[in-house]
Scaffold this motif. Structure first.
Motif, mmCIF file in Angstrom:
data_model
loop_
_atom_site.group_PDB
_atom_site.id
_atom_site.type_symbol
_atom_site.label_atom_id
_atom_site.label_comp_id
_atom_site.label_asym_id
_atom_site.label_seq_id
_atom_site.Cartn_x
_atom_site.Cartn_y
_atom_site.Cartn_z
ATOM 1 N N LEU A 44 41.454 52.918 47.751
ATOM 2 C CA LEU A 44 40.098 52.512 47.368
ATOM 3 C C LEU A 44 39.144 53.699 47.361
ATOM 4 C CD1 LEU A 44 37.996 50.221 46.810
ATOM 5 C CD2 LEU A 44 37.677 50.099 49.297
ATOM 6 N N MET A 45 39.201 54.535 48.399
ATOM 7 C CA MET A 45 38.205 55.588 48.586
ATOM 8 C C MET A 45 38.468 56.829 47.739
ATOM 9 S SD MET A 45 36.009 54.515 50.874
ATOM 10 C CE MET A 45 35.234 56.112 51.063
ATOM 11 N N LEU A 46 39.726 57.202 47.600
ATOM 12 C CA LEU A 46 40.052 58.491 46.995
ATOM 13 C C LEU A 46 40.625 58.370 45.591
ATOM 14 C CD1 LEU A 46 41.643 60.278 50.085
ATOM 15 C CD2 LEU A 46 39.237 60.146 49.406
ATOM 16 N N GLY A 47 40.944 57.136 45.168
ATOM 17 C CA GLY A 47 41.483 56.942 43.833
ATOM 18 C C GLY A 47 40.396 57.042 42.769
ATOM 19 N N ASP A 48 40.822 57.168 41.509
ATOM 20 C CA ASP A 48 39.855 57.317 40.417
ATOM 21 C C ASP A 48 39.675 56.028 39.618
ATOM 22 O OD1 ASP A 48 42.235 57.209 39.062
ATOM 23 O OD2 ASP A 48 42.100 59.219 38.192
ATOM 24 N N GLY A 49 40.116 54.895 40.205
ATOM 25 C CA GLY A 49 39.926 53.614 39.536
ATOM 26 C C GLY A 49 38.550 53.023 39.811
ATOM 27 N N SER A 50 38.241 51.940 39.118
ATOM 28 C CA SER A 50 36.932 51.305 39.245
ATOM 29 C C SER A 50 36.820 50.528 40.548
ATOM 30 C CB SER A 50 36.708 50.343 38.076
ATOM 31 O OG SER A 50 35.667 49.445 38.358
ATOM 32 N N PRO A 51 35.835 50.835 41.406
ATOM 33 C CA PRO A 51 35.682 50.067 42.648
ATOM 34 C C PRO A 51 35.311 48.619 42.390
ATOM 35 C CG PRO A 51 33.843 51.573 42.362
ATOM 36 C CD PRO A 51 34.860 51.926 41.317
ATOM 37 N N THR A 52 34.503 48.345 41.359
ATOM 38 C CA THR A 52 34.141 46.950 41.089
ATOM 39 C C THR A 52 35.366 46.148 40.675
ATOM 40 O OG1 THR A 52 33.437 47.607 38.862
ATOM 41 C CG2 THR A 52 31.734 47.401 40.523
ATOM 42 N N ARG A 53 36.262 46.764 39.929
ATOM 43 C CA ARG A 53 37.511 46.097 39.550
ATOM 44 C C ARG A 53 38.396 45.898 40.778
ATOM 45 N NH1 ARG A 53 40.279 42.426 36.870
ATOM 46 N NH2 ARG A 53 42.317 43.097 36.137
ATOM 47 N N HIS A 54 38.498 46.914 41.626
ATOM 48 C CA HIS A 54 39.302 46.794 42.843
ATOM 49 C C HIS A 54 38.773 45.673 43.741
ATOM 50 C CE1 HIS A 54 40.748 51.245 42.531
ATOM 51 N NE2 HIS A 54 41.467 50.438 41.794
ATOM 52 N N LEU A 55 37.449 45.597 43.894
ATOM 53 C CA LEU A 55 36.861 44.569 44.751
ATOM 54 C C LEU A 55 37.133 43.174 44.194
ATOM 55 C CD1 LEU A 55 33.456 46.282 45.618
ATOM 56 C CD2 LEU A 55 35.484 46.097 47.072
ATOM 57 N N GLN A 56 37.088 43.043 42.893
ATOM 58 C CA GLN A 56 37.381 41.751 42.268
ATOM 59 C C GLN A 56 38.828 41.347 42.514
ATOM 60 O OE1 GLN A 56 36.017 41.302 38.226
ATOM 61 N NE2 GLN A 56 37.671 39.892 37.713
ATOM 62 N N LEU A 57 39.750 42.304 42.412
ATOM 63 C CA LEU A 57 41.161 41.997 42.649
ATOM 64 C C LEU A 57 41.412 41.635 44.112
ATOM 65 C CD1 LEU A 57 42.767 44.834 40.490
ATOM 66 C CD2 LEU A 57 42.710 42.388 39.949
ATOM 67 N N LEU A 58 40.707 42.298 45.023
ATOM 68 C CA LEU A 58 40.890 42.024 46.443
ATOM 69 C C LEU A 58 40.382 40.635 46.825
ATOM 70 C CD1 LEU A 58 39.872 45.449 48.029
ATOM 71 C CD2 LEU A 58 42.157 44.430 48.055
ATOM 72 N N THR A 59 39.195 40.295 46.354
ATOM 73 C CA THR A 59 38.549 39.065 46.809
ATOM 74 C C THR A 59 38.878 37.848 45.948
ATOM 75 O OG1 THR A 59 36.553 39.438 45.474
ATOM 76 C CG2 THR A 59 36.611 40.429 47.678
#
Length: 203
Positions: A47-62
């Motif tokens: 999450l912190m060091l990757g170059d992907g979208s945090p908003t997309r990551h948060l959506q996938l997590l929750t």
């Protein structure tokens, strides 16, 4: 996974932005190398060091859409605004934007501040209530997220806003578009995410 939602009290609109008081920080070399897993666990490093979208990551997590509450749009002119030094890569005069990233049901997950060239902010943020990733995706904008620094530190304001005790993990990065820096973004993530990612590590 089902996570409980905490009712949070509204906070007053800030006149400045929430920079962490650092206990530890790492530069671009640390970002590229990665941290010992005892300091920051592998899921949190993605999450912190990757170059992907945090908003997309948060959506996938929750499992919920990631929504934005805009709490500040301020003209800061040519000021460096107590921002990371990479703000100098963003042409001035500048506009500062502050948001909460939250689930559709209201759980705050992250705080973000971004700095934009004032003459371009309306072009790239046509709908200012959308996450930056969603706004730029609609424009089919090709981007490179260049993570420049990582932080571990404290903020009383963020403790109140998240309803979680610190310290917190944060980072900053530049968005590049057509070989030029588009915006500088500073993000801090809520410890609430340990419900999905597990413990961050020993700090």
């Amino acid at each position: 996974m089902t996570a409980s939602i905490r009712r949070l009290e509204p906070i007053t609109q800030p006149t400045a932005w929430h920079r962490l008081r650092c206990r530890w920080q790492g530069d671009e070399a640390i970002v590229k190398q990665g941290l010992p897993h005892s300091q920051l666990s592998p899921p949190w490093q993605i999450l912190m060091l990757g170059d992907g979208s945090p908003t997309r990551h948060l959506q996938l997590l929750t499992g919920e859409p990631t929504e934005v509450d805009v709490i500040d749009m301020s003209a800061v002119g040519m000021s460096t605004d107590n921002a990371p030094e990479q703000i100098l890569a963003v042409p001035g005069p500048r506009v500062r934007r502050q948001v909460w990233l939250r689930t559709a049901s209201g759980q705050r997950l992250a705080y973000a501040t971004s700095w934009w060239e004032a003459s371009h902010v309306d072009e790239y943020l046509q709908n200012r209530s959308l996450p930056i990733w969603a706004s730029l995706a609609r424009l089919r904008t090709e981007l490179y997220r260049d993570v420049q620094g990582i932080y571990y530190g404290d903020s009383k304001a963020l403790e109140l806003a998240f309803g979680e005790s610190g310290p917190f993990w944060g980072r900053h990065y530049l968005f590049w578009h057509h070989g030029k820096p588009l915006t500088l973004i500073y993000e801090v993530f809520s410890p609430y995410l340990t419900q999905y990612l597990g413990q961050t590590g020993n700090g």
